[in-house]
Structure formats: structure tokens, C-alpha cells
Design a protein around this motif. Sequence first.
Motif, mmCIF file in Angstrom:
data_model
loop_
_atom_site.group_PDB
_atom_site.id
_atom_site.type_symbol
_atom_site.label_atom_id
_atom_site.label_comp_id
_atom_site.label_asym_id
_atom_site.label_seq_id
_atom_site.Cartn_x
_atom_site.Cartn_y
_atom_site.Cartn_z
ATOM 1 N N ASN A 174 85.254 42.486 69.044
ATOM 2 C CA ASN A 174 85.583 40.969 69.245
ATOM 3 C C ASN A 174 85.704 39.765 67.938
ATOM 4 O O ASN A 174 84.848 40.150 67.861
ATOM 5 N N ARG B 291 82.225 40.220 66.838
ATOM 6 C CA ARG B 291 81.345 40.639 67.681
ATOM 7 C C ARG B 291 80.864 41.826 67.880
ATOM 8 O O ARG B 291 82.392 42.506 68.545
ATOM 9 N N ASP C 35 79.097 40.921 76.046
ATOM 10 C CA ASP C 35 80.070 40.736 75.588
ATOM 11 C C ASP C 35 79.654 38.854 75.455
ATOM 12 O O ASP C 35 80.035 37.748 74.335
ATOM 13 N N LYS C 36 79.372 38.619 76.978
ATOM 14 C CA LYS C 36 79.714 37.664 76.986
ATOM 15 C C LYS C 36 78.324 36.631 76.668
ATOM 16 O O LYS C 36 77.711 34.680 76.139
ATOM 17 N N SER D 114 78.675 35.955 72.840
ATOM 18 C CA SER D 114 79.830 35.660 72.431
ATOM 19 C C SER D 114 78.684 33.971 71.691
ATOM 20 O O SER D 114 79.208 32.863 71.413
ATOM 21 N N SER E 81 77.860 33.396 69.065
ATOM 22 C CA SER E 81 78.672 33.550 68.082
ATOM 23 C C SER E 81 79.488 32.122 67.692
ATOM 24 O O SER E 81 80.047 30.822 66.827
ATOM 25 N N SER E 82 79.444 31.251 69.124
ATOM 26 C CA SER E 82 79.928 29.852 69.269
ATOM 27 C C SER E 82 79.287 28.756 67.757
ATOM 28 O O SER E 82 79.419 28.184 67.502
#
Length: 286
Positions: free
Chosen positions: A9, A59, A40-41, A44, A47-48
Amino acid sequence: MADDEIDYNIVFPDAVTSERHWQGTKEPVVILLGWAGCRDKHLSKYSSIYNEQGCVTIRYTAPLKTVFISESFGYKELSSTAHKLLEILYDYEVENSPIFFHVFSNGGFMLYRYIVELLHSDKQFSSLHVVGAVVDSAPGSGNVRGALRALRATLGPKINPVLRYILLVLFAVTVFLLRVLLYPVTKYIHKNHYDALREKPPAWPQLYLYSRADQVIRHSDIELMVETLKQKGVPVDSFDFVSTPHVSHFQEFPEQYALKCRDFLVACMKDADGAEIKKRHQVQNH
């Protein structure tokens, strides 16, 4: 195209946020390498931290079989994955941006190892400009008990108990034979991630975040890596969260964790800018 072959992602910041934080300079591209079994959730959320800082983020989490099976048997499948991941930078034309890594557990560190080797040896990638890396809960070496805990957590409670037992036993025997008992011989065929990056570490600044309460990765392994890097002249810092479980530092201390990551990224960018200005002066003087 790399994006047809691996599941990743990528998120681009809006122009206003990017300009506010980086003021006309190229925003960093942060590559996050998830732990084995990471969804991935969950990645993420990390990554935020960087998206809010106006960074591009990529990601990726390596498949379980490559982490627990391919690497255990010395099959370098992750090397081709590393190549595909770096090609993404060219696909999206961000190869001239500053690159920053955020690496999680041995699952991410194994892939990071091959990325570092490509950056050192591959002509295509040698021009990429890496400014730094955060390493969370890694690396560990020769810890069969910790590896079993990681695999058991990754398999989860839904798998058949008999199958889980068989997989754990097979994995334990394989790791002990190839990575502990026979490692003095097998390392000449396939050196593990820990030894590979202890011997030939990247030169960019690194921040190791860990906890002595970690039941998967021994804190002594991380501390030895940090000490080795210092002896080799690599800019390195570390922080012990003391009480947090494996890859749970952000979950337990979100504000402190995010602040450390952001401050380190900003410091790396300033160091990189300073080095570039110094380089330009040297060229002009000659």
C-alpha cells in the motif's frame, strides 16, 4: 511492473501538509516493513505517524512462508521481494526523494537485510538516498524459544490444535538444526540476518526501539547490535520501553512512540541536508 507482483500500500500526502513540514524540499518516502503475520490495518496506524508529517508511505509485510520457511531453509526468496519493493520507488517516480525505513521484528528485519545488500551492491539502487531507519523489536539471533512464540502467535487460535503442534515441532527442529546446531557450517551458505547486518551494517543513522520485557526478541541481542554499530562508527541511538510486549510499544505509549519517530526522522533529514550542503561546497572549492 512491481505493483503487479507484491501486495503493498502506498499513500501520498496532500500538498499543503507536505509543504508545511518540508517547506519546498522533497518529502521523505517512508518504507514500513511489517512483522510476520502483521495485518495492514495495524501497519497503517504506524504509517499515519508519517502521513501526518507530510511523508509518502509504502507499507509491506512479507508472507509468512518466506519468513518462517524460506529463510529457515536458507532459500533467499526475500531477496527478490526486496528488489521488487525498491522498484516501486521508480514506478511512482519518487526514487530521487529521501528514503527512510521503519522495520518491525525479525520478519521485517529479514527483508530489510536484503534491501540493505541491494543498496550496497546493485547499480540501479546505489543512487537511492537513504537518510535513516527506525527498527522496532529487532533483530534477534538464534532464539528458538522466541521464534516459536512468534509462530504460535502468528498461527492464532483458529488453526487445528494437532496441526499447530505439528507445525511448531517441525519448525523448532528445523531452526535448531540449521540455525543453531549446524550454523557454524550453514552460515557459509546462508548467513542469518543478524550476522549479515552486524558485519556489514548500513551507514545511515538508526534508532532501535525495544523492551526488556519482550518475550520474542531478547533485549540483549538488540543491545549487542547497537553496541556493534557504535564501534563501527554508525550513528545509532536506542530506547528501552522496559515493560512493553513484543511490537507493542506504540500501542502502550502512542504519544511517546510517535514523537520519537518523528523527531528522529526530522533529525535525519537535517543531517542529510547538512551533508548535501557540505558536499556541494567541496565540489565548488575543487
